[in-house]
Scaffold this active site. Structure first.
Site, short mmCIF file in Angstrom:
data_model
loop_
_atom_site.label_atom_id
_atom_site.label_comp_id
_atom_site.label_asym_id
_atom_site.label_seq_id
_atom_site.Cartn_x
_atom_site.Cartn_y
_atom_site.Cartn_z
N ASP A 8 0.82 -1.21 0.00
CA ASP A 8 0.00 0.00 0.00
C ASP A 8 0.85 1.26 0.00
OD1 ASP A 8 -2.24 -1.76 0.34
OD2 ASP A 8 -1.62 -1.94 2.42
N HIS A 36 -4.31 -1.73 -6.57
CA HIS A 36 -3.50 -0.60 -7.04
C HIS A 36 -4.42 0.51 -7.53
CE1 HIS A 36 0.11 -3.48 -7.83
NE2 HIS A 36 -0.24 -3.39 -6.56
P1 IMP Z 1 -2.87 -12.94 1.59
O1 IMP Z 1 -1.95 -12.38 0.57
O2 IMP Z 1 -4.32 -12.65 1.30
O3 IMP Z 1 -2.62 -14.37 1.89
O4 IMP Z 1 -2.57 -12.16 2.98
C1 IMP Z 1 -1.35 -12.32 3.69
C2 IMP Z 1 -0.90 -11.03 4.33
O5 IMP Z 1 -0.45 -10.14 3.33
C3 IMP Z 1 -1.99 -10.27 5.09
O6 IMP Z 1 -1.39 -9.61 6.19
C4 IMP Z 1 -2.48 -9.26 4.07
O7 IMP Z 1 -3.06 -8.14 4.70
C5 IMP Z 1 -1.16 -8.91 3.40
N1 IMP Z 1 -1.33 -8.42 2.03
C6 IMP Z 1 -1.54 -9.13 0.91
N2 IMP Z 1 -1.60 -8.34 -0.15
C7 IMP Z 1 -1.43 -7.09 0.28
C8 IMP Z 1 -1.35 -5.82 -0.37
O8 IMP Z 1 -1.46 -5.68 -1.59
N3 IMP Z 1 -1.16 -4.75 0.45
C9 IMP Z 1 -1.00 -4.86 1.79
N4 IMP Z 1 -1.03 -6.03 2.42
C10 IMP Z 1 -1.25 -7.13 1.69
#
Ligand code: IMP
Length: 421
Positions: A8, A36
């Site tokens: 982010d 994004h």
């Molecule tokens: P997952 O990718 O859904 O398995 O989530 C795993 C961890 O990565 C969690 O803490 C999510 O909040 C974080 N996460 C995944 N994608 C993003 C992103 O694009 N921005 C911020 N955090 C992310």
């Protein structure tokens, strides 16, 4: 283009800005867990799977093999942006036949595991990302874009995998069986629609690079969320640092010349995991409100804190970052003072580098430098010299601490609110 923190960082805007001079944009990791945002003429557009080059006519966009693709989510996005007047066709969107698919049971499993994990939840986006990558490594239970081309084989695969997965989900989470015929019909239809976009994307990319085209690799998530080098286990399931670019796209390792890191002027995190500079107080609330720090994909409020130069330096060193874009600097305006974490104290002694392991990070105490804040609205500034002296001082100090030049400073969400140095 890589996020240097926990995601982010405003990558959408910076990639869009750079894409004005690019021929090709490639996504190489993650899936619909990414979000994004790009603001064009005052209107905000958020992509999850589509590379942001779709907003620039003439740019070729590639979804690389390192992505995990939820085809339903992809087509919803394509329909949304087509309705808004953007053209998304097989001429400007190519999808690798090697890309793995997110299946309904991945989403079910992700949600069931997170719900059942109580205090041990990772805080995932529940988009099925972890289970989809797990199946990719497992091989026997994976479905790829290539499988959508042969409907008889697809039917056999889906019935076999769904039957096996239903047994597991029943035992583990008491879930009802997956209706494999319904899943097959949905994926068969997705398969018919996706065929014109499917190609040998790695080969095409190599040809484009050979012919001198300018290629931007659009990182998703961030270095500290990389499955190998991030703050495991509170990470996503792909190599979303710069180290995953080659395997996730098929670009040869000697083809990339610039690694641009993107970082915000403070730090945020969504989901669980240690966060040494977190400000769970008025400062954090101030940043959250001014920076609109709520997830693009899940709308969860993000945890907010001071800039952690230790963490960013780790990312810069790991990925060989050659230039940095600093975003959301305008959010910090109006504070009496600003703080930067320039070291950690651990067990009574100073730790002068970032270790991405939970045991260390959960116990370190940040060592802060305090600088004067600045007032006023800086979002109209278009040169570095127009910024208040205190703001310039803050940026220069960040640059020294992270060990990479800050070449670009973003002072607002619009394409035009960007200062080049
Ligand atoms: P997952 O990718 O859904 O398995 O989530 C795993 C961890 O990565 C969690 O803490 C999510 O909040 C974080 N996460 C995944 N994608 C993003 C992103 O694009 N921005 C911020 N955090 C992310």
């Amino acid at each position: 283009m890589l996020g240097l923190q926990w995601g982010d960082e405003g990558k959408g805007k910076i990639v869009d800005f750079v894409t004005e001079r690019a021929d090709v944009v490639v996504r190489y990791c993650g899936g619909a867990n990414a979000g994004h945002s790009v603001v064009i003429n005052g209107q905000k557009h958020s992509t999850h799977l589509l590379p942001v080059g779709i907003f620039r006519p003439g740019v070729v966009n590639i979804i690389g093999n390192g992505v995990v693709l939820d085809p339903g989510a992809l087509f919803r996005e394509i329909d949304e942006f087509t309705a808004k007047g953007f053209s998304i066709t097989p001429q400007n969107l190519l999808i690798s036949y090697k890309t793995h698919l997110v299946m309904p049971w991945h989403i079910l499993e992700d949600a069931a595991r997170e719900t059942g994990a109580a205090g041990n939840a990772i805080g995932t986006t529940r988009r099925g990302i972890g289970p989809a990558y797990a199946d990719k490594m497992q091989r026997a239970t994976a479905v790829r874009v290539a499988d959508l081309a042969d409907e008889a084989r697809l039917k056999e695969k889906i019935s076999r995998i769904a039957t096996e997965r239903s047994k597991l989900l029943k035992v583990l989470y008491d879930a009802p069986p997956v209706d494999w015929r319904a899943v097959f019909e949905i994926y068969r239809d997705h398969g018919r629609r996706i065929q014109p976009f499917v190609t040998d994307a790695g080969h095409v990319l190599q040809e484009l690079i050979r012919s001198g085209k300018r290629v931007v690799f659009e990182g998703a998530h961030a270095v500290l969320l990389d499955v190998d080098h991030g703050t495991y286990p509170f990470v996503t399931s792909s190599n979303c640092s710069g180290l995953g670019v080659y395997t996730g796209s098929g670009a040869p390792p000697n083809s990339i010349t610039n690694f641009v890191g993107i970082m915000k002027a403070y730090t945020t995190r969504v989901g669980g995991g240690p966060f040494p500079t977190e400000q769970d107080n008025d400062i954090g609330n101030y940043i959250r409100q001014r920076g609109n720090e709520y997830g693009t994909t899940t709308r969860r409020p993000r945890r907010c804190g001071w800039f952690d130069a230790m963490a960013v330096r780790y990312s810069v060193d790991l990925c060989g970052v050659t230039a940095v874009a600093l975003t959301l600097l305008d959010v910090l305006s109006g504070l009496d003072h600003v703080q930067i974490c320039s070291g950690y104290r651990s067990g009574g002694s100073r730790l002068d580098y970032f270790r991405a392991d939970m045991d260390t990070l959960a116990t370190v105490e940040p060592i802060y430098e305090t600088l004067p804040g600045w007032g006023g609205n800086i979002s109209g500034c278009r040169t570095f010299e127009e910024l208040p002296a205190e703001t310039q001082r803050y940026v220069k100090r960040l640059e020294q601490l992270i060990g990479a030049p800050i070449r670009m400073v973003s002072v607002g969400p619009d394409r035009t609110q960007t200062i080049m140095r």
